[in-house]
Write an enzyme that holds these catalytic residues in place. Structure first.
Site, PDB file in Angstrom:
ATOM      1  N   THR A 132      13.889 -37.566  -8.745  1.00 54.92           N
ATOM      2  CA  THR A 132      13.925 -36.153  -8.413  1.00 54.92           C
ATOM      3  C   THR A 132      12.631 -35.884  -7.648  1.00 54.92           C
ATOM      4  O   THR A 132      11.747 -36.725  -7.665  1.00 54.92           O
ATOM      5  CB  THR A 132      13.959 -35.337  -9.727  1.00 54.92           C
ATOM      6  OG1 THR A 132      15.071 -35.755 -10.510  1.00 54.92           O
ATOM      7  CG2 THR A 132      14.084 -33.852  -9.482  1.00 54.92           C
TER       8      THR A 132
ATOM      9  N   ARG B 282      28.507 -31.957 -12.849  1.00 53.78           N
ATOM     10  CA  ARG B 282      27.413 -32.202 -13.788  1.00 53.78           C
ATOM     11  C   ARG B 282      26.154 -31.481 -13.307  1.00 53.78           C
ATOM     12  O   ARG B 282      25.799 -31.530 -12.138  1.00 53.78           O
ATOM     13  CB  ARG B 282      27.140 -33.702 -13.886  1.00 53.78           C
ATOM     14  CG  ARG B 282      25.950 -34.083 -14.781  1.00 53.78           C
ATOM     15  CD  ARG B 282      24.700 -34.345 -13.991  1.00 53.78           C
ATOM     16  NE  ARG B 282      23.615 -34.926 -14.816  1.00 53.78           N
ATOM     17  CZ  ARG B 282      22.384 -35.145 -14.392  1.00 53.78           C
ATOM     18  NH1 ARG B 282      22.063 -34.856 -13.145  1.00 53.78           N
ATOM     19  NH2 ARG B 282      21.474 -35.665 -15.198  1.00 53.78           N
TER      20      ARG B 282
ATOM     21  N   GLY C  40      22.058 -31.224 -14.259  1.00 49.47           N
ATOM     22  CA  GLY C  40      20.989 -31.833 -15.039  1.00 49.47           C
ATOM     23  C   GLY C  40      19.881 -30.849 -15.348  1.00 49.47           C
ATOM     24  O   GLY C  40      20.051 -29.625 -15.288  1.00 49.47           O
TER      25      GLY C  40
ATOM     26  N   THR D 139      11.022 -35.224 -14.209  1.00 51.84           N
ATOM     27  CA  THR D 139      11.947 -36.097 -13.489  1.00 51.84           C
ATOM     28  C   THR D 139      12.443 -37.155 -14.461  1.00 51.84           C
ATOM     29  O   THR D 139      11.748 -37.509 -15.413  1.00 51.84           O
ATOM     30  CB  THR D 139      11.268 -36.773 -12.280  1.00 51.84           C
ATOM     31  OG1 THR D 139      12.188 -37.692 -11.668  1.00 51.84           O
ATOM     32  CG2 THR D 139      10.010 -37.525 -12.674  1.00 51.84           C
TER      33      THR D 139
END
Length: 306
Positions: A173, A201, A203, A224
Site C-alpha cells: 500500500t 472486498r 481492506g 500497510t
C-alpha cells in the site's frame, strides 16, 4: 514548535531485490513532492496528498497506476485522507476508473457531508468533479512487476484458496504522514488492495483508524499489510493511542506491530509522527520501503532502520 516533517511508505511485504531500488527511489520522490509544500509554509494535509499522488502515479507501487487485479480481473482501489486538528476525514472504497483515488477521498471530505463513499457512486462524484479518470488497462500493475499471473479458482468457490492466493501476491500500500510548521498533523493512504481479492472486498486503507489516523493531540500513523488483520486491531488508531499515553512514534509503532502479531498473527508495517515531530518506522515483513525528511536530512530505505 517542532520543525515540519514528512514520512512516506511504499508498502510492506516481500519485495523482490530487483524492485528495491525503484521502491526506494519512488518513496524519495514522493517525500520530496510533499516537502516542497511544507517548506513553503503549506499545510500537512496538502503535503500528504501530494506525496501519495506521486506514489499513485508510479507503477512500482500497488496504488493508482500500479494496482493489482481482483479475482474478476478488474481494478478496485481504496483511499483515505485525514487531518488531525478537527479530525475531518474522507475515504473511498472499491472504486474503479479513478486515476488518483486520494484526490477523490479528499473531495469526499471537503465537497460532501460524508466520510466514506464506495463503488460506482464514488466514481460518479469523481466524474462530476472532473477528476482524472483511467481504465483498467492503465491502472493495472505491469505484468513484469507481478511475475506469473496468479491462477483464479474455477468451479466451486473455495474462500481459503482465494485467501491463500491473495496473500501470495503483493499486499503493498502507499501512505504518508506529515506535521507542518503550525504543528498540524495529517495522514493519507491509498491502495489497489490484495491481488486476486474477491470483488467488493474492502481492506483497512479506507477505514479511519485502520489504514490511517491523525490527531494533533497524539500523532499520525499510516499502516500497510494484511488488511483483514490490521482492521481487527484498529492498528493506526492503536499506534496513536500509544503515542497519547506517552510513547514516542518509534515506540508506538513497534508496540502496535507487536500487538498485531501476538493478537491476530498479522503482518504489516507502520509509519508515524508524534506530536513532538519524531518519526517511527516498524514492520514484521521482510521489507517495507520508506523515506522521510525534515528539510535538514532526507533518508530512505527498504527496511526499518536498526
Amino acid at each position: 514548535m517542532p520543525r515540519p516533517i514528512l514520512i512516506v511508505h511504499g508498502g510492506a511485504g516481500t519485495i523482490p531485490e530487483e524492485r528495491h531500488a525503484a521502491a526506494v527511489e519512488g518513496c524519495r520522490r514522493a517525500v520530496q513532492a510533499g516537502w516542497s509544500i511544507l517548506e513553503a509554509g503549506g499545510f500537512a494535509l496538502d503535503a500528504v496528498e501530494a506525496a501519495v499522488r506521486v506514489l499513485e502515479d508510479d507503477p512500482t507501487f500497488n496504488a493508482g497506476r500500479g494496482s493489482v487485479r481482483t479475482r474478476a480481473g478488474t481494478v478496485e482501489m481504496d483511499a483515505l485522507i485525514m487531518e488531525g486538528t478537527t479530525l475531518r476525514a474522507g475515504a473511498v472504497a472499491a472504486v474503479r476508473r479513478v486515476r488518483n483515488p486520494i484526490l477523490l477521498a479528499r473531495a469526499v471530505m471537503e465537497r460532501t457531508p460524508h466520510v466514506l463513499l464506495v463503488g460506482p457512486a464514488a466514481e460518479a462524484l469523481a466524474e462530476l468533479l472532473e477528476l482524472p479518470m483511467a481504465d483498467d488497462a492503465e491502472l493495472a500493475a505491469p505484468r513484469d512487476r507481478l511475475g506469473e499471473e496468479l491462477p483464479r479458482p474455477e468451479g466451486s468457490v473455495n474462500l481459503r484458496e482465494i485467501l491463500a492466493q491473495a496473500l501470495s501476491g503483493p499486499m503493498d500500500t502507499v501512505g504518508a504522514a506529515a506535521m507542518d510548521a503550525a504543528g498540524r498533523l495529517a495522514a493519507a493512504v491509498s491502495t489497489g488492495g490484495m491481488s486476486n481479492k474477491w470483488p467488493g472486498r474492502v481492506g483497512d486503507s479506507a477505514l479511519i483508524g485502520c489504514g490511517a489516523y491523525a490527531d494533533d493531540r497524539s500523532g499520525a500513523a499510516v499502516a500497510t499489510g494484511w488488511g483483514e488483520t490490521l482492521m481487527r486491531v484498529v492498528i493506526a488508531k492503536t499506534a496513536c493511542d500509544f503515542m497519547a499515553l506517552g510513547l514516542s512514534a518509534s515506540g508506538a509503532v513497534t508496540a502496535a506491530i507487536r500487538l498485531l502479531e501476538e493478537r491476530v498473527n498479522g503482518r504489516g508495517g507502520l509509519i508515524a509522527i508524534d506530536r513532538e515531530g519524531r518519526i517511527g518506522i516498524a514492520h514484521n515483513t521482510p521489507h517495507m520501503s520508506w523515506a522521510w525528511t525534515d528539510g535538514r536530512v532526507l533518508e530512505a530505505g527498504i527496511r526499518a532502520p536498526e
